[in-house]
Motif scaffolding. Structure first.
Motif, PDB file in Angstrom:
ATOM      1  N   ARG A   1      -7.135  28.918 -26.989  1.00 26.01           N
ATOM      2  CA  ARG A   1      -7.721  28.468 -25.642  1.00 26.01           C
ATOM      3  C   ARG A   1      -7.232  28.001 -24.501  1.00 26.01           C
ATOM      4  NH1 ARG A   1     -13.715  25.500 -27.342  1.00 26.01           N
ATOM      5  NH2 ARG A   1     -14.201  25.287 -24.964  1.00 26.01           N
ATOM      6  N   PHE A   2      -7.310  27.880 -23.593  1.00 23.77           N
ATOM      7  CA  PHE A   2      -6.421  27.345 -22.312  1.00 23.77           C
ATOM      8  C   PHE A   2      -6.917  25.657 -22.074  1.00 23.77           C
ATOM      9  CE2 PHE A   2      -5.684  25.611 -18.080  1.00 23.77           C
ATOM     10  CZ  PHE A   2      -4.869  26.392 -17.913  1.00 23.77           C
ATOM     11  N   VAL A   3      -5.682  25.273 -22.660  1.00 24.73           N
ATOM     12  CA  VAL A   3      -5.672  23.713 -22.674  1.00 24.73           C
ATOM     13  C   VAL A   3      -5.530  22.972 -21.442  1.00 24.73           C
ATOM     14  CG1 VAL A   3      -4.523  21.705 -23.227  1.00 24.73           C
ATOM     15  CG2 VAL A   3      -4.774  24.072 -24.876  1.00 24.73           C
ATOM     16  N   HIS A   4      -6.320  22.524 -20.737  1.00 27.52           N
ATOM     17  CA  HIS A   4      -6.209  21.430 -19.617  1.00 27.52           C
ATOM     18  C   HIS A   4      -5.699  20.424 -19.165  1.00 27.52           C
ATOM     19  CE1 HIS A   4      -8.729  23.996 -16.608  1.00 27.52           C
ATOM     20  NE2 HIS A   4      -9.677  24.704 -17.910  1.00 27.52           N
ATOM     21  N   SER A   5      -4.048  20.504 -19.251  1.00 29.09           N
ATOM     22  CA  SER A   5      -3.036  19.516 -19.400  1.00 29.09           C
ATOM     23  C   SER A   5      -3.754  17.826 -18.439  1.00 29.09           C
ATOM     24  CB  SER A   5      -2.041  19.355 -18.489  1.00 29.09           C
ATOM     25  OG  SER A   5      -2.008  19.794 -17.657  1.00 29.09           O
ATOM     26  N   ASP A   6      -3.496  16.404 -18.931  1.00 29.81           N
ATOM     27  CA  ASP A   6      -3.024  15.391 -18.695  1.00 29.81           C
ATOM     28  C   ASP A   6      -3.673  15.378 -17.532  1.00 29.81           C
ATOM     29  OD1 ASP A   6      -4.274  12.717 -18.403  1.00 29.81           O
ATOM     30  OD2 ASP A   6      -3.404  12.181 -20.141  1.00 29.81           O
ATOM     31  N   LEU A   7      -4.223  14.928 -16.741  1.00 31.94           N
ATOM     32  CA  LEU A   7      -4.105  14.284 -15.270  1.00 31.94           C
ATOM     33  C   LEU A   7      -3.534  13.967 -14.780  1.00 31.94           C
ATOM     34  CD1 LEU A   7      -8.010  15.308 -13.426  1.00 31.94           C
ATOM     35  CD2 LEU A   7      -5.901  17.402 -13.563  1.00 31.94           C
ATOM     36  N   ALA A   8      -3.365  13.189 -15.477  1.00 37.40           N
ATOM     37  CA  ALA A   8      -2.032  12.312 -15.515  1.00 37.40           C
ATOM     38  C   ALA A   8      -0.977  11.892 -15.694  1.00 37.40           C
ATOM     39  CB  ALA A   8      -2.165  10.691 -16.454  1.00 37.40           C
ATOM     40  N   CYS A   9      -0.637  13.409 -15.965  1.00 35.80           N
ATOM     41  CA  CYS A   9       0.926  14.252 -16.257  1.00 35.80           C
ATOM     42  C   CYS A   9       0.845  14.950 -15.425  1.00 35.80           C
ATOM     43  CB  CYS A   9       1.126  14.237 -17.574  1.00 35.80           C
ATOM     44  SG  CYS A   9       0.865  13.227 -19.016  1.00 35.80           S
ATOM     45  N   GLY A  10       0.292  15.143 -14.492  1.00 36.13           N
ATOM     46  CA  GLY A  10       0.537  16.339 -13.684  1.00 36.13           C
ATOM     47  C   GLY A  10      -0.752  17.505 -13.385  1.00 36.13           C
ATOM     48  N   ASP A  11      -0.993  18.411 -13.152  1.00 41.21           N
ATOM     49  CA  ASP A  11      -2.444  19.191 -12.571  1.00 41.21           C
ATOM     50  C   ASP A  11      -1.737  20.287 -14.245  1.00 41.21           C
ATOM     51  OD1 ASP A  11      -4.864  20.377 -12.811  1.00 41.21           O
ATOM     52  OD2 ASP A  11      -3.857  21.588 -11.256  1.00 41.21           O
ATOM     53  N   ARG A  12      -0.527  21.053 -13.976  1.00 43.84           N
ATOM     54  CA  ARG A  12      -0.300  21.584 -15.148  1.00 43.84           C
ATOM     55  C   ARG A  12       0.687  21.044 -15.512  1.00 43.84           C
ATOM     56  NH1 ARG A  12      -2.148  23.848 -19.713  1.00 43.84           N
ATOM     57  NH2 ARG A  12      -0.831  25.721 -19.656  1.00 43.84           N
ATOM     58  N   SER A  13       1.095  20.764 -16.901  1.00 48.28           N
ATOM     59  CA  SER A  13       2.693  20.221 -17.150  1.00 48.28           C
ATOM     60  C   SER A  13       2.454  20.574 -18.546  1.00 48.28           C
ATOM     61  CB  SER A  13       3.129  18.892 -16.551  1.00 48.28           C
ATOM     62  OG  SER A  13       1.721  17.661 -17.239  1.00 48.28           O
ATOM     63  N   ASP A  14       3.722  20.849 -18.982  1.00 43.62           N
ATOM     64  CA  ASP A  14       3.816  20.093 -20.489  1.00 43.62           C
ATOM     65  C   ASP A  14       5.006  19.092 -21.048  1.00 43.62           C
ATOM     66  OD1 ASP A  14       5.475  22.471 -20.371  1.00 43.62           O
ATOM     67  OD2 ASP A  14       5.038  23.891 -21.140  1.00 43.62           O
ATOM     68  N   LEU A  15       5.047  19.642 -22.660  1.00 46.80           N
ATOM     69  CA  LEU A  15       6.749  19.014 -22.467  1.00 46.80           C
ATOM     70  C   LEU A  15       7.440  19.518 -23.503  1.00 46.80           C
ATOM     71  CD1 LEU A  15       5.956  15.812 -24.157  1.00 46.80           C
ATOM     72  CD2 LEU A  15       6.374  15.790 -21.636  1.00 46.80           C
ATOM     73  N   ARG A  16       9.083  19.894 -23.224  1.00 44.61           N
ATOM     74  CA  ARG A  16       9.709  20.498 -23.394  1.00 44.61           C
ATOM     75  C   ARG A  16      10.587  19.370 -24.721  1.00 44.61           C
ATOM     76  NH1 ARG A  16      12.761  25.316 -24.593  1.00 44.61           N
ATOM     77  NH2 ARG A  16      11.244  26.436 -24.580  1.00 44.61           N
ATOM     78  N   VAL A  17      10.257  19.767 -26.156  1.00 47.01           N
ATOM     79  CA  VAL A  17      11.677  18.718 -26.940  1.00 47.01           C
ATOM     80  C   VAL A  17      12.700  19.200 -27.293  1.00 47.01           C
ATOM     81  CG1 VAL A  17      11.388  16.868 -28.597  1.00 47.01           C
ATOM     82  CG2 VAL A  17       9.456  17.659 -27.335  1.00 47.01           C
ATOM     83  N   LEU A  18      14.175  18.965 -27.162  1.00 43.36           N
ATOM     84  CA  LEU A  18      14.961  20.054 -27.853  1.00 43.36           C
ATOM     85  C   LEU A  18      15.359  19.236 -29.295  1.00 43.36           C
ATOM     86  CD1 LEU A  18      16.418  22.295 -26.726  1.00 43.36           C
ATOM     87  CD2 LEU A  18      18.168  20.359 -26.659  1.00 43.36           C
ATOM     88  N   VAL A  19      15.021  19.981 -30.150  1.00 44.13           N
ATOM     89  CA  VAL A  19      15.466  19.784 -31.349  1.00 44.13           C
ATOM     90  C   VAL A  19      17.253  20.130 -31.676  1.00 44.13           C
ATOM     91  CG1 VAL A  19      14.694  19.579 -33.724  1.00 44.13           C
ATOM     92  CG2 VAL A  19      13.342  19.079 -32.129  1.00 44.13           C
ATOM     93  N   LEU A  20      17.801  18.953 -32.279  1.00 44.99           N
ATOM     94  CA  LEU A  20      19.248  19.763 -32.749  1.00 44.99           C
ATOM     95  C   LEU A  20      19.327  18.258 -34.602  1.00 44.99           C
ATOM     96  CD1 LEU A  20      21.936  20.797 -32.813  1.00 44.99           C
ATOM     97  CD2 LEU A  20      23.082  19.051 -31.725  1.00 44.99           C
ATOM     98  N   GLY A  21      19.775  19.495 -35.022  1.00 46.63           N
ATOM     99  CA  GLY A  21      19.423  18.666 -36.561  1.00 46.63           C
ATOM    100  C   GLY A  21      18.866  18.557 -37.557  1.00 46.63           C
ATOM    101  N   GLY A  22      17.139  19.210 -37.237  1.00 51.79           N
ATOM    102  CA  GLY A  22      15.910  18.420 -37.258  1.00 51.79           C
ATOM    103  C   GLY A  22      15.517  17.318 -36.679  1.00 51.79           C
ATOM    104  N   GLU A  23      16.445  16.940 -35.312  1.00 54.25           N
ATOM    105  CA  GLU A  23      15.511  15.499 -34.705  1.00 54.25           C
ATOM    106  C   GLU A  23      16.030  16.221 -33.229  1.00 54.25           C
ATOM    107  OE1 GLU A  23      15.043  12.387 -35.606  1.00 54.25           O
ATOM    108  OE2 GLU A  23      14.658  13.412 -37.801  1.00 54.25           O
TER     109      GLU A  23
END
Length: 341
Positions: free
Chosen positions: A207-229
């Motif tokens: 299902r298409f997730v419409h992102s929070d407009l406060a963060c931008g019309d179409r945006s997401d997060l990339r979190v880099l994890v190293l050593g589990g953190e």
């Protein structure tokens, strides 16, 4: 340390890992998956090799200068692949089902021979499979988008209609936004799903997730994890289409992680069994944060440019410290290593 990197010798990320390893005195060889093989005999343990086609492609470096790698030549000086301390899986190239399974078999065998594989075969099996990733994360209590995975076009279309004729179709395997389609009308959906079914693909719809407009019309997060953190995050914005992937045309900016986002990324990596990963999150208009994907071979070019974190150097430093911890716990008779360090 003697480090084996599985990936393209000409690839940016492989060369970055090699550079970082060489800078602190480690041997680092880059070998394409396609050149790996294994030999079995009635009396000797399994042995692993890189085929003779490798000599013109792979590189070995023990300093900042590069020289041609000769590990594929049949000489007594060659380093058997099982004698590396660490194997870093930098990519899993497309291939037939048999080839992909064989590559995973080799990773399991290398690990059984005492080579530390990052990410582990168990973790890679999960992270390269989008559906398995979501099921593991859902079982861990994380919020995931509504998803259907099936082989029936009719079932997929019924779900598409129930979602208001809007969904994302993704290949089960793959990354960097390749093969992802945003469906917004029934006839297009029918044609796309039928075509995928005809070539034997599993139908994976979200299902298409419409992102929070406060963060931008179409945006997401990339979190880099190293050593589990988590070590940092960027917010990715779509520019040309709905896809935020910076490898295509996405735009990135620095993001300060909340404690909730940190915990989601940490738990997602642990659920998938990966130590080095890119975890993708998205928040909807109601502020709910969903786990989208866990990438077991993360890219970091845009991440590094935005955050200033030298990822390859950080990776090698972590490998050094975790190897020492592994050795110390082994000498002390402790069999288990903490998930992160």
């Amino acid at each position: 340390m003697n480090i084996l990197v599985l990936g393209s010798p000409d690839g940016f990320y492989c060369q970055e890992i090699q550079r970082a390893a060489a800078a602190v005195g480690h041997v680092c060889d880059i070998v394409p998956f396609e050149q790996l093989g294994s030999r079995l005999t009635p009396t000797q343990p399994e042995s692993f090799f890189a085929s003779s086609e490798l000599s013109s492609a792979a590189r070995r470096s023990t300093s900042t200068s590069e020289s041609e790698c000769n590990i594929s030549e049949n000489s007594a000086d060659n380093r058997p692949l099982q004698e590396y301390d660490i194997c870093i899986v930098r990519s899993m190239p497309p291939g037939s089902l048999e080839r992909v399974i064989f590559r995973m078999d080799l990773l399991w065998s290398l690990e059984a021979a005492g080579v530390r594989v990052i990410n582990s075969p168990k973790g890679m099996e999960c992270a390269i499979d989008k559906y398995l990733t979501l099921t593991r994360c859902r079982h861990a209590g994380l919020l995931v988008p509504e998803t259907i995975c099936c082989e029936s076009v009719d079932e997929a279309l019924v779900q598409f209609r129930n979602w208001g004729d809007e969904a994302i179709v993704k290949p089960l395997f793959g990354g960097e936004g390749r093969g992802i389609v945003h469906l917004t009308d029934f006839e297009t959906a029918r044609r796309v799903l039928f075509a995928l079914s005809q070539v034997g693909s599993v139908l994976y719809l979200q299902r298409f997730v419409h992102s929070d407009l406060a963060c931008g019309d179409r945006s997401d997060l990339r979190v880099l994890v190293l050593g589990g953190e988590p070590i940092g995050a960027i917010r990715r914005h779509a520019t040309d289409d709905f896809r935020t992937n910076c490898a295509i045309s996405g735009r990135a900016e620095l993001h300060e992680l909340s404690e909730e986002e940190r915990e989601i990324a940490r738990r997602a990596a642990q659920a998938c069994g990966v130590l080095f990963a890119g975890v993708d999150l998205i928040s909807d208009a109601n502020g709910r944060t969903y786990l989208l994907e866990v990438n077991g071979c993360p890219g970091w070019k845009a991440f590094e440019q935005v955050t200033g974190i030298a990822v390859a150097d950080r990776l090698i430093n972590w490998l050094e410290s975790s190897q020492r911890l592994t050795r110390d716990t082994s000498e002390a008779g402790i069999s288990s290593l903490p998930f992160h360090s």
